[in-house]
Structures are given as C-alpha cells and as structure tokens.
Design a protein around this motif. Structure first.
Motif, mmCIF file in Angstrom:
data_model
loop_
_atom_site.group_PDB
_atom_site.id
_atom_site.type_symbol
_atom_site.label_atom_id
_atom_site.label_comp_id
_atom_site.label_asym_id
_atom_site.label_seq_id
_atom_site.Cartn_x
_atom_site.Cartn_y
_atom_site.Cartn_z
ATOM 1 N N GLN A 5 0.830 -1.210 0.000
ATOM 2 C CA GLN A 5 0.000 0.000 0.000
ATOM 3 C C GLN A 5 0.861 1.254 0.000
ATOM 4 N N VAL A 6 1.944 1.212 0.761
ATOM 5 C CA VAL A 6 2.840 2.378 0.821
ATOM 6 C C VAL A 6 3.506 2.610 -0.533
ATOM 7 N N LEU A 7 3.941 1.542 -1.169
ATOM 8 C CA LEU A 7 4.622 1.670 -2.463
ATOM 9 C C LEU A 7 3.673 2.079 -3.582
ATOM 10 N N GLY A 8 2.431 1.595 -3.508
ATOM 11 C CA GLY A 8 1.503 1.850 -4.599
ATOM 12 C C GLY A 8 1.721 0.853 -5.722
ATOM 13 N N LYS A 9 2.882 0.875 -6.333
ATOM 14 C CA LYS A 9 3.244 -0.079 -7.387
ATOM 15 C C LYS A 9 4.411 -0.913 -6.877
ATOM 16 N N VAL A 10 4.163 -2.205 -6.683
ATOM 17 C CA VAL A 10 5.197 -3.084 -6.142
ATOM 18 C C VAL A 10 6.174 -3.520 -7.224
ATOM 19 N N TYR A 11 5.648 -3.868 -8.404
ATOM 20 C CA TYR A 11 6.502 -4.382 -9.480
ATOM 21 C C TYR A 11 7.573 -3.341 -9.839
ATOM 22 N N GLY A 12 8.821 -3.774 -9.790
ATOM 23 C CA GLY A 12 9.929 -2.900 -10.157
ATOM 24 C C GLY A 12 10.456 -2.040 -9.020
ATOM 25 N N ALA A 13 9.787 -2.036 -7.876
ATOM 26 C CA ALA A 13 10.251 -1.232 -6.744
ATOM 27 C C ALA A 13 11.494 -1.859 -6.121
ATOM 28 N N ARG A 14 12.359 -1.011 -5.583
ATOM 29 C CA ARG A 14 13.567 -1.491 -4.906
ATOM 30 C C ARG A 14 13.333 -1.452 -3.401
ATOM 31 N N VAL A 15 13.462 -2.610 -2.778
ATOM 32 C CA VAL A 15 13.169 -2.753 -1.352
ATOM 33 C C VAL A 15 14.413 -3.237 -0.630
ATOM 34 N N ALA A 16 14.769 -2.520 0.454
ATOM 35 C CA ALA A 16 15.882 -2.929 1.312
ATOM 36 C C ALA A 16 15.325 -3.370 2.656
ATOM 37 N N LEU A 17 15.753 -4.539 3.105
ATOM 38 C CA LEU A 17 15.346 -5.051 4.408
ATOM 39 C C LEU A 17 16.524 -4.940 5.366
ATOM 40 N N LEU A 18 16.367 -4.228 6.476
ATOM 41 C CA LEU A 18 17.390 -4.203 7.517
ATOM 42 C C LEU A 18 17.049 -5.312 8.494
ATOM 43 N N VAL A 19 17.850 -6.348 8.514
ATOM 44 C CA VAL A 19 17.488 -7.595 9.190
ATOM 45 C C VAL A 19 18.421 -7.867 10.362
#
Length: 488
Positions: A34-48
């Motif tokens: 929901q925050v991204l709006g468009k998920v496809y192609g988005a760059r996501v970083a996970l701090l794990v």
C-alpha cells in the motif's frame, strides 16, 4: 511487554509452527504494498537483525519479491539471520548482503559499502533490526544504516516498532530508526503512543494476528481514548435538567497581574457544558466583560455559593488563601498552574473527594524534584509517580498528554488528539475550565481528564486547520469538537 510475549507463547502453542510469523509477514507485506503503490519494479531494502522481527521482514520481503519487487536483505548478523525467512527470500528471487561491516569512520570495505548502497538506492526500507525486547539505542553499525535510510528518498516502514525505542515506556535512549510507517502486530505497544517514541513511529498500521483472546486475560498498560469512548462519557442534559443539575463549576483563577487566565478558564468551563460558572477572584470585571452570564463573588470560595467542583490555579500568582479554601472543600477539585506550586502536598493527599492535577512537564519536574528533560523522556513513569505521590489523578500535558489514576497503577490514558499549534499561551487555562466543568457534571477525575484532553486537542485541530491559533480560539471551537464527537 511481558503480557504480549506471554500471549504470543500461549497462541503459538495452539497454532502450527511459524503461523504467527506468517500472519505478521502477510500483514507487513500488504502494508508495504500500500505504501509503495506499485510493487513491481520497486527497490526494497530489508534491515534484518537476528530476532523474530528480522524473520518477519524476510518473509514479507519474499512476498514482495514474488510480486516483482527487487528485494535485498541487509543482514546485520548474517550467521544468526532467520534461516527459514532467508531461504524464502532467496527462493522468491531476493538476495542478501552482509551488513555487519564496521561503522562509518572505523574502516569499511566492499561489504559495508554494498550495504549502504542498497539502502541509499531503495524506494522502501523495512526496519527489522530489533523487536520489543530491545533496550537502549542502536549499535553503531545499525545506527549508520538507520541514518542512511533517513537520508535517502525511501519510505521507511518499521516492523512492530522502530528499532531503538522502548516498547514499554516510549523512551529513546540513543540512536533509533525514524519510520514513516510502523506496522505493529497483535497489540499496540505502549511506547508507540507516547512521545518521544511516537514521533519516531510515523503513521501506525495495526495487523491482527489473533492475540485478542490471549490478551483478554491481561490488564492494558495504556489506553488510547477514541471517539466512542468520549461520546459515551459526554454529559447531555435531559428534559428535566436545570443549571444546577447540569453542574456548577467554581473557578478560582486570575489575579491583578493575570486577569486573562481567569477569562480563559471561565471560557473553557462555559464551553465545557457547565450549567453555571461561579468565579471567585480579583478579575471579576474582566470575566464579566467577556462572559456576563458568569456568577461572580469576592470570596472566599467557601462562601461563594454551591458548586459541584472547583477548578483552581491558573494565574493565581502567590494567592495561596483562595487555593487552601478550595483544597479543603468536599467536592472534586482540579489544580493547575500556580495552584500546583502553592498547594500543600499533605493537604492534597488527605482529600476524600477526587483531585485532578494538570501539570505540564516543567511543573511536573518541579513537583518531582527532577529535570524537565527527564519528565519529557519518560512520561509514563513521571505521571504514575506523581499520581502515587499526591494520591491524585494526574493529567500530564505535553506533545503526548497522559492521564494516570490516583494510585499510579492501572492503565494510563493517552490522548490521541491535538496539534503543535496548541502550544500557545493560555491553552492550559482553557483545559482547566473544561475539565473542571466535566468534574462538576459528575465525571470521575480520570474520565474528566481524558475526555477534557480529547475535546481540547480536537478543538485545537478544528480551530487551527493548519494555521496559528490563540487560546480563545480553542475555547470557541469546543462546541464544534463536541458536535464532532457526537457525530462519531
């Protein structure tokens, strides 16, 4: 947060292994989408990190990767990362980099640079560093990555709560993640509702993972009043009501130097639903000029006529005689401002009728013998200690207004309304009159404080509408706030 942990353990014993984490991850992934709006192609970083929050982030990252996002996990403890979550992420097409390199200025290397680069280029950063068990600020490397996320153009989403804040108290004792959105699971953690942590949490999203029945066995630590709670408590006159049945509130406020305090307190009382307001003090001419319906008296308060409650303190200066008369009364009493400095603590503790104290952080610090900074950084502890010390209900004003009952135990009520524009001279005087009127109408001190704070904050929002307001504007907007609550 032991009650939440116990509820999670009880639920995990009844559901398949890993089910709770999958529920949390599904809710987290949906919120990120929901925050991204468009998920496809988005760059996501996970701090794990090494705990379950890191596992939640990894499983959510796997869901986003299956929807076409480019997901990279930055592992702060690669050897202790959640194995199942990491495998799921890789199976979905995500990748991982070692984020455990030295902090900035202590060396560096390809791994460290790669991790910072992943964060800098991200559209979305998911904070899964530490969970509700974390104490103190972030370690240097985590703090470096959190700074990089804050400085990037990415939206930052925290898993359950921002890493580095205290889940129980809302304290921030060091470096912490500043989130744009916090997705919290099962129960809203107390720290997310109270500044300074509330400022780090951003917008709150709640994900139900099925803890409700398990948590029902525990008393809440904090309560956030909502419209329905306030609507249930608002006093509404009936067909047989007259001004005395609606409640007469006495106001002891103002002085030759501060007549405006009396005017504002009376304004809050009249707009707060009082059937009548009796004013006792030297600012009678100023009060009558603004509110001719006020019943005025030269005093002392004990001879002013019948009241169902007193609101005392704003602008009193050094006039302790009127305050002593009020403290000795056998009706509910609200004490604010100069009254807090003048009141005898032993006399307050001996009162049988309810007492409501309404300090701001500076006044609370003076009463507790500590610093304003300590009160502001630990609001829940401060309000509970004051309530216990004075055997009174305490409404601690501030960016987060909190209300604690007279024994200092039980749930602290946290006010969700307000606006920074409310930080203006005289606004507290309006709240004193408003809460005093609610006491006179028959509400208990805890209910009067919480309801008054809610209406006061809502009125300020309505009056400000994004622009500066004066205290009288807040008082004038109270009827609109009242109607807004009644309409839900």
């Amino acid at each position: 947060m032991e009650d939440v942990r116990a509820a999670e353990r009880a639920l995990m014993a009844r559901v398949p292994d890993g089910a709770l984490m999958q529920r949390a991850a599904a809710g987290l992934a949906a919120a990120c989408g929901q925050v991204l709006g468009k998920v496809y192609g988005a760059r996501v970083a996970l701090l794990v990190g090494s705990g379950d929050n890191g596992g939640d982030a990894l499983y959510a990252g796997a869901r986003l990767a299956r929807r076409g996002a480019g997901v990279t996990a930055v592992l702060l403890a690669p050897e202790r990362a959640h194995a199942g979550g990491l495998a799921a992420l890789r199976a979905a097409g995500g990748r991982a980099v070692d984020g455990s390199g030295p902090a900035e200025g202590v060396g560096g290397g390809a791994g460290a640079d790669a991790a910072l680069g992943v964060v800098a280029r991200a559209d979305l950063v998911v904070d899964g560093v530490v969970g509700i068990g974390g104490k103190g600020g972030l370690r240097p490397r985590a703090a470096e990555l959190a700074r990089a996320a804050e400085e990037s153009r990415a939206v930052v989403v925290a898993v359950d709560l921002p890493s580095g804040v205290d889940a129980d108290t809302g304290e921030v004792r060091g470096a912490a993640v500043r989130a744009d959105v916090t997705v919290t699971f099962g129960a809203c953690k107390p720290g997310l509702l109270v500044d300074p942590a509330r400022e780090y949490a951003g917008a709150l999203r709640f994900v139900d993972i099925g803890l409700g029945p398990e948590l029902a066995a525990y008393d809440p630590v904090v309560e956030a009043f909502q419209y329905a709670d306030v609507d249930r408590l608002l006093p509404v006159p009936g067909a047989e009501s007259d001004k005395y049945r609606r409640g007469v509130v006495g106001v002891v406020a103002g002085s030759a130097r501060y007549p405006g305090a009396a005017v504002l307190a009376v304004a809050g009382a009249l707009r707060g639903g009082a059937g009548a307001v009796r004013y006792v003090g030297p600012a009678a001419d100023a009060v009558l000029a603004r509110f001719p319906e006020t019943l005025v008296s030269a005093g002392p308060p004990a001879r002013a006529g019948r009241v169902q409650a007193w609101a005392a303190g704003p602008g009193l200066g050094d006039d302790g005689d009127r305050l002593r008369d009020v403290v000795a009364a056998d009706v509910p009493v609200l004490i604010d401002a100069d009254g807090l400095r003048l009141a005898d603590a032993a006399a307050v503790r001996k009162r049988v009728a309810p007492t409501l104290l309404t300090p701001h952080a500076g006044e609370a610090a003076a009463l507790l013998g500590t610093s304003r900074e300590e009160v502001e950084s630990g609001r829940l502890e401060a309000v509970r200690e004051l309530a216990g010390r004075y055997a009174a209900t305490v409404l601690l004003k501030g960016s987060t207004t909190v209300v604690a009952g007279p024994d200092g135990t039980g749930a602290v009520r946290v006010n969700p309304t307000g606006t920074p524009w409310l930080a203006t001279a005289g606004s507290g005087d309006v709240l004193s009159g408003l809460a005093g009127a609610l006491l006179a109408a028959g509400l208990g001190a805890r209910d009067a404080g919480a309801t008054g704070a809610f209406l006061h904050g809502l009125a300020a929002r309505l009056a400000a509408d994004g622009a500066p307001v004066a205290a009288q504007d807040v008082a004038d907007a109270l009827p609109a706030a009242w109607r807004d609550v009644r309409r839900g």
